[in-house]
Design a protein around this motif. Structure first.
Motif, PDB file in Angstrom:
ATOM      1  N   ALA A  83     -82.465  -7.445 -38.155  1.00  0.00           N
ATOM      2  CA  ALA A  83     -83.458  -6.422 -38.711  1.00  0.00           C
ATOM      3  C   ALA A  83     -84.856  -6.875 -38.313  1.00  0.00           C
ATOM      4  O   ALA A  83     -85.200  -7.734 -38.641  1.00  0.00           O
ATOM      5  CB  ALA A  83     -83.301  -6.364 -40.114  1.00  0.00           C
ATOM      6  N   ASN A  84     -85.443  -5.673 -37.853  1.00  0.00           N
ATOM      7  CA  ASN A  84     -86.688  -5.830 -37.568  1.00  0.00           C
ATOM      8  C   ASN A  84     -87.622  -4.397 -37.441  1.00  0.00           C
ATOM      9  O   ASN A  84     -87.018  -3.580 -36.848  1.00  0.00           O
ATOM     10  CB  ASN A  84     -86.567  -6.054 -35.806  1.00  0.00           C
ATOM     11  CG  ASN A  84     -88.282  -6.559 -35.449  1.00  0.00           C
ATOM     12  OD1 ASN A  84     -88.728  -7.581 -36.098  1.00  0.00           O
ATOM     13  ND2 ASN A  84     -88.982  -6.003 -34.538  1.00  0.00           N
ATOM     14  N   GLY A  85     -88.351  -4.350 -38.604  1.00  0.00           N
ATOM     15  CA  GLY A  85     -89.236  -3.152 -38.827  1.00  0.00           C
ATOM     16  C   GLY A  85     -88.014  -2.288 -39.335  1.00  0.00           C
ATOM     17  O   GLY A  85     -87.388  -2.450 -40.424  1.00  0.00           O
ATOM     18  N   GLN A  86     -88.039  -1.117 -38.587  1.00  0.00           N
ATOM     19  CA  GLN A  86     -87.110  -0.149 -38.989  1.00  0.00           C
ATOM     20  C   GLN A  86     -85.938   0.131 -38.306  1.00  0.00           C
ATOM     21  O   GLN A  86     -85.446   1.314 -38.049  1.00  0.00           O
ATOM     22  CB  GLN A  86     -88.097   1.332 -39.156  1.00  0.00           C
ATOM     23  CG  GLN A  86     -88.920   1.544 -40.188  1.00  0.00           C
ATOM     24  CD  GLN A  86     -89.532   2.878 -39.965  1.00  0.00           C
ATOM     25  OE1 GLN A  86     -90.696   2.808 -39.984  1.00  0.00           O
ATOM     26  NE2 GLN A  86     -88.888   3.569 -40.387  1.00  0.00           N
ATOM     27  N   LEU A  87     -85.497  -1.072 -37.509  1.00  0.00           N
ATOM     28  CA  LEU A  87     -84.361  -1.147 -36.784  1.00  0.00           C
ATOM     29  C   LEU A  87     -83.336  -2.016 -37.388  1.00  0.00           C
ATOM     30  O   LEU A  87     -83.624  -3.144 -37.507  1.00  0.00           O
ATOM     31  CB  LEU A  87     -84.912  -1.568 -35.460  1.00  0.00           C
ATOM     32  CG  LEU A  87     -83.955  -1.022 -34.216  1.00  0.00           C
ATOM     33  CD1 LEU A  87     -83.587   0.579 -34.146  1.00  0.00           C
ATOM     34  CD2 LEU A  87     -84.446  -1.605 -32.638  1.00  0.00           C
ATOM     35  N   LEU A  88     -81.935  -1.817 -37.432  1.00  0.00           N
ATOM     36  CA  LEU A  88     -80.954  -2.500 -37.642  1.00  0.00           C
ATOM     37  C   LEU A  88     -80.034  -2.628 -36.605  1.00  0.00           C
ATOM     38  O   LEU A  88     -79.611  -1.628 -36.069  1.00  0.00           O
ATOM     39  CB  LEU A  88     -80.322  -1.933 -39.041  1.00  0.00           C
ATOM     40  CG  LEU A  88     -79.049  -2.986 -39.620  1.00  0.00           C
ATOM     41  CD1 LEU A  88     -79.846  -4.167 -40.118  1.00  0.00           C
ATOM     42  CD2 LEU A  88     -78.541  -2.109 -40.667  1.00  0.00           C
ATOM     43  N   GLN A 101     -79.115   0.935 -35.509  1.00  0.00           N
ATOM     44  CA  GLN A 101     -79.382   2.023 -36.474  1.00  0.00           C
ATOM     45  C   GLN A 101     -80.870   2.009 -36.626  1.00  0.00           C
ATOM     46  O   GLN A 101     -81.398   1.061 -36.887  1.00  0.00           O
ATOM     47  CB  GLN A 101     -78.482   2.095 -37.565  1.00  0.00           C
ATOM     48  CG  GLN A 101     -77.134   2.373 -37.386  1.00  0.00           C
ATOM     49  CD  GLN A 101     -76.806   3.646 -37.303  1.00  0.00           C
ATOM     50  OE1 GLN A 101     -77.605   4.678 -37.336  1.00  0.00           O
ATOM     51  NE2 GLN A 101     -75.457   4.080 -36.783  1.00  0.00           N
ATOM     52  N   ASP A 102     -81.503   3.232 -36.952  1.00  0.00           N
ATOM     53  CA  ASP A 102     -82.913   3.340 -37.368  1.00  0.00           C
ATOM     54  C   ASP A 102     -82.831   3.306 -38.999  1.00  0.00           C
ATOM     55  O   ASP A 102     -82.091   4.125 -39.385  1.00  0.00           O
ATOM     56  CB  ASP A 102     -83.375   4.565 -37.050  1.00  0.00           C
ATOM     57  CG  ASP A 102     -83.640   4.817 -35.387  1.00  0.00           C
ATOM     58  OD1 ASP A 102     -84.100   3.689 -34.961  1.00  0.00           O
ATOM     59  OD2 ASP A 102     -83.448   5.688 -34.753  1.00  0.00           O
ATOM     60  N   LEU A 103     -83.669   2.677 -39.413  1.00  0.00           N
ATOM     61  CA  LEU A 103     -83.751   2.269 -40.876  1.00  0.00           C
ATOM     62  C   LEU A 103     -84.696   3.417 -41.416  1.00  0.00           C
ATOM     63  O   LEU A 103     -85.633   3.573 -40.942  1.00  0.00           O
ATOM     64  CB  LEU A 103     -84.176   1.007 -41.365  1.00  0.00           C
ATOM     65  CG  LEU A 103     -83.145  -0.171 -41.061  1.00  0.00           C
ATOM     66  CD1 LEU A 103     -83.895  -1.559 -41.214  1.00  0.00           C
ATOM     67  CD2 LEU A 103     -82.006  -0.040 -41.915  1.00  0.00           C
ATOM     68  N   PRO A 104     -84.480   3.787 -42.610  1.00  0.00           N
ATOM     69  CA  PRO A 104     -85.552   4.886 -43.360  1.00  0.00           C
ATOM     70  C   PRO A 104     -86.757   4.179 -43.695  1.00  0.00           C
ATOM     71  O   PRO A 104     -87.690   4.612 -43.624  1.00  0.00           O
ATOM     72  CB  PRO A 104     -84.742   5.135 -44.751  1.00  0.00           C
ATOM     73  CG  PRO A 104     -83.433   4.965 -44.355  1.00  0.00           C
ATOM     74  CD  PRO A 104     -83.239   3.750 -43.554  1.00  0.00           C
ATOM     75  N   GLY A 105     -86.939   2.938 -43.911  1.00  0.00           N
ATOM     76  CA  GLY A 105     -88.088   2.054 -44.178  1.00  0.00           C
ATOM     77  C   GLY A 105     -87.956   0.714 -43.346  1.00  0.00           C
ATOM     78  O   GLY A 105     -86.827   0.149 -43.152  1.00  0.00           O
ATOM     79  N   ALA A 106     -89.002  -0.235 -43.535  1.00  0.00           N
ATOM     80  CA  ALA A 106     -88.924  -1.028 -42.976  1.00  0.00           C
ATOM     81  C   ALA A 106     -88.444  -2.409 -43.589  1.00  0.00           C
ATOM     82  O   ALA A 106     -88.550  -2.300 -44.889  1.00  0.00           O
ATOM     83  CB  ALA A 106     -90.572  -1.772 -42.475  1.00  0.00           C
ATOM     84  N   PRO A 521    -100.894   4.254 -39.466  1.00  0.00           N
ATOM     85  CA  PRO A 521     -99.766   3.519 -39.483  1.00  0.00           C
ATOM     86  C   PRO A 521     -99.584   2.201 -39.977  1.00  0.00           C
ATOM     87  O   PRO A 521    -100.753   1.426 -40.003  1.00  0.00           O
ATOM     88  CB  PRO A 521     -99.595   3.561 -37.964  1.00  0.00           C
ATOM     89  CG  PRO A 521    -100.902   3.586 -37.494  1.00  0.00           C
ATOM     90  CD  PRO A 521    -101.889   4.542 -38.317  1.00  0.00           C
ATOM     91  N   ALA A 522     -98.618   1.897 -40.502  1.00  0.00           N
ATOM     92  CA  ALA A 522     -98.308   0.571 -41.053  1.00  0.00           C
ATOM     93  C   ALA A 522     -97.834  -0.523 -39.897  1.00  0.00           C
ATOM     94  O   ALA A 522     -97.447  -0.259 -39.048  1.00  0.00           O
ATOM     95  CB  ALA A 522     -97.246   0.589 -42.019  1.00  0.00           C
ATOM     96  N   ARG A 523     -98.381  -1.736 -40.094  1.00  0.00           N
ATOM     97  CA  ARG A 523     -97.967  -2.756 -39.142  1.00  0.00           C
ATOM     98  C   ARG A 523     -96.489  -2.852 -38.748  1.00  0.00           C
ATOM     99  O   ARG A 523     -95.983  -2.939 -37.592  1.00  0.00           O
ATOM    100  CB  ARG A 523     -98.589  -4.245 -39.646  1.00  0.00           C
ATOM    101  CG  ARG A 523     -98.408  -5.495 -38.489  1.00  0.00           C
ATOM    102  CD  ARG A 523     -98.617  -6.517 -39.170  1.00  0.00           C
ATOM    103  NE  ARG A 523     -98.549  -7.814 -38.513  1.00  0.00           N
ATOM    104  CZ  ARG A 523     -99.570  -8.334 -37.654  1.00  0.00           C
ATOM    105  NH1 ARG A 523    -100.613  -7.660 -37.741  1.00  0.00           N
ATOM    106  NH2 ARG A 523     -99.079  -9.164 -36.599  1.00  0.00           N
ATOM    107  N   GLU A 524     -95.619  -2.735 -39.954  1.00  0.00           N
ATOM    108  CA  GLU A 524     -94.235  -2.641 -39.719  1.00  0.00           C
ATOM    109  C   GLU A 524     -93.718  -1.578 -38.682  1.00  0.00           C
ATOM    110  O   GLU A 524     -92.578  -1.735 -38.064  1.00  0.00           O
ATOM    111  CB  GLU A 524     -93.543  -2.400 -41.210  1.00  0.00           C
ATOM    112  CG  GLU A 524     -93.838  -3.843 -42.101  1.00  0.00           C
ATOM    113  CD  GLU A 524     -94.903  -3.857 -42.719  1.00  0.00           C
ATOM    114  OE1 GLU A 524     -95.781  -2.833 -42.598  1.00  0.00           O
ATOM    115  OE2 GLU A 524     -95.256  -4.588 -43.647  1.00  0.00           O
TER     116      GLU A 524
END
Length: 544
Positions: A83-88, A101-106, A521-524
């Motif tokens: 998991a890294n940021g909004q990516l699983l 998969q794209d995550l809904p949140g970081a 935008p957030a750093r994550e």
């Protein structure tokens, strides 16, 4: 005689039972280590960080590629979740992509079952996402309070734990403790800041849940009933529970490591030289591994007896041990050290209680001092007593004999050897001071730091929009250099890389949103974009 004395001491140490364990190996990482996992049989080691790395059990690197602020693997290391940021991402043991998969949140916390088919992700906004082994989102849970509660509704998730087969998952946050099924259905919740925790651990079948906080350690059953509460004089720094739930182990800021039984009674306490930052149990709870700020990794038996200890180069932030307790790994911020645990009994048994509780030593918070990158050999040594039933006397006699022979030979050699030019042989009644050796003029080997990224300064100074613009330009230049195409617009970049067209379109759209869209935008969010850039750069490189 001075040299003979040194040799004598060394021989006596060997003869009296301070023996080296199995040969250690050390692997240096190019960036900070964020997670550490060991397969059940000790054959594979997974280290998460800016570059995720899979090692064989003997320390041989197998691959190093993906980016993962959080990484965990199944018991056989056949399924590796990153998991890294909004990516699983799920990859196999060879590092090949299985799904993404794209995550809904970081992602801020990650838990994976032993079979790798239950994946629990927590984000920075208090939400928990439950995925199955195929990457399908099964459920979403919210640990936040009601919108009208104001600041009391905020939930910072601090720890996630999953049972052995993935039937249950526990979440500890600033707002409480929450227990779910592996499919995401809430079983129970103890809500409120007083009920919150900083660490959580689940037994193998999920029947027991241990929760640590700044004030106590609690044990709850599967129905949510509090079985006991152990008040602590200092905040909890680490927490673990044995597979059968019979032992709860925790470290405190007073440099102690304590074991409690199922009834909450203290079984033993071990005094370490610093805060214990991580703990790992073997499958049957007969062995445990702990590491802390004193740069030590401790191997203990189930009764708290010390089986061995290793000196590392920095704080020990992560530890892991095989199911049978014969292999283990420990990690600092930049290196992973592996070892084979010794057989036999402990060198000492920890006292059941600590006579006095010292004041907590002030230890700076945050990331420990980084160890320079590059390959290095560890100076760590393992201390262990001889196996039970063996006498140390033969070793002592052998050591004394060897000492006498070496010391006598050295003395005769010094007396018989001709003096070098300008050297005065020592007299019998005069103390001999050996000449001072001149420092070597050979330059010390330099350790090269990883080259800074073009967007690194902007990101470090909080200019996320600017970093996103730089990253977008870097992608355009990379495509131009590797394909030779004339790239002036996004459409040109997509046409130059037809196999990555869809992923590139998403990348440029997200980069434009971060660089020019509304809001800050957030750093994550940028870190997720950076991870996408690295993946695409690797894919485009293979094609070209």
């Amino acid at each position: 005689m001075r040299y003979a004395t040194v040799i004598l001491v060394a021989c006596l140490l060997l003869a009296t039972g301070v023996q080296a364990g199995a040969a250690l190996w050390t692997h240096s990482m190019p960036s900070g280590i964020t997670d550490l996992s060991l397969s059940r049989d000790g054959s594979y080691v997974l280290a998460g960080g800016e570059r995720v790395c899979l090692l064989a059990g003997n320390g041989t690197p197998l691959w190093q590629q993906w980016v993962g602020a959080h990484a965990a693997c199944s018991a056989d290391a056949g399924r590796i979740v990153i998991a890294n940021g909004q990516l699983l991402t799920l990859v196999d043991r060879d590092g090949a992509l299985v799904w993404r998969q794209d995550l809904p949140g970081a992602c801020t916390r990650l838990g994976v079952s032993a079979d790798g088919k239950c994946i629990v992700v927590a984000d920075r906004f208090g939400k928990v996402y439950f995925y199955n082994g195929d990457g399908k989102l099964r459920a979403t849970a919210d640990t936040r309070g009601k919108p009208g509660d104001g600041a009391a509704a905020f939930s910072e998730i601090r720890s996630v734990a999953v049972s052995e087969k993935g039937e249950y998952a526990a979440v500890a946050s600033s707002r409480g403790v929450f227990y779910f099924t592996g499919a995401g259905r809430k079983v129970w919740a103890h809500e409120g800041s007083v009920a919150g925790g900083t660490a959580v651990a689940v037994s193998g079948n999920g029947n027991e849940v241990a929760v640590g906080s700044d004030a106590s350690v609690r044990l709850l059953d599967r129905a949510g009933k509090v079985l006991w509460t152990h008040r602590c004089s200092r905040p909890v720094t680490s927490l673990a529970i044995s597979g059968n739930g019979s032992r709860v182990l925790f470290g405190l800021q007073d440099n102690t490591l304590t074991a409690l039984d199922r009834e909450g009674e203290e079984v033993w306490t071990f005094a370490a030289g610093g805060w214990i930052r991580d703990i790992a149990f073997s499958a049957d709870g007969s062995r445990l591994l702990a590491g802390g700020t004193d740069r030590q990794a401790y191997l203990l038996d189930g009764a708290g007896g010390l089986l061995g200890s290793w000196n590392l180069l920095d704080w020990v932030n992560h530890v892991a041990i095989s199911a049978d307790g014969t292999a283990g790994v420990a990690a600092t911020s930049r290196e992973v050290v592996g070892f084979a645990a010794p057989a036999g009994t402990s060198t000492a048994t920890a006292a059941p209680t600590v006579a006095s509780t010292p004041a907590a030593t002030t230890v700076p918070t945050g990331t420990p001092t980084a160890v320079p990158t590059g390959t290095s050999t560890s100076a760590a040594t393992l201390t262990a007593s001889p196996p039970s039933g063996e006498s140390g006397l033969p070793l002592l006699l052998a050591g004394l004999l060897v000492c006498g022979v070496v010391a006598g030979a050295g003395y005769l050699y010094r007396r018989a050897a001709p003096a070098a030019a300008g050297e005065v042989p020592p007299e019998i009644n005069e103390e001999f001071i050996p000449p001072v050796e001149e420092a070597s003029e050979e330059p010390l080997p330099t350790v090269e730091d990883a080259p800074p990224t073009p967007w690194g300064v902007s990101l470090a100074e909080g200019r996320v929009r600017e970093a996103a613009r730089i990253l977008s330009r870097e992608m355009t230049g990379l495509i131009r250099d590797r394909t030779g195409a004339r790239v002036l617009r996004t459409a040109d970049a997509l046409a130059a890389c037809p196999d990555q067209r869809e992923d590139l379109a998403r990348f440029f759209a997200e980069a434009d949103r971060l660089a020019y869209g509304p809001g800050n935008p957030a750093r994550e969010e940028f870190e997720a974009l950076e991870a996408a850039y690295l993946r695409l750069a690797e894919a485009i490189g293979r094609v070209s």
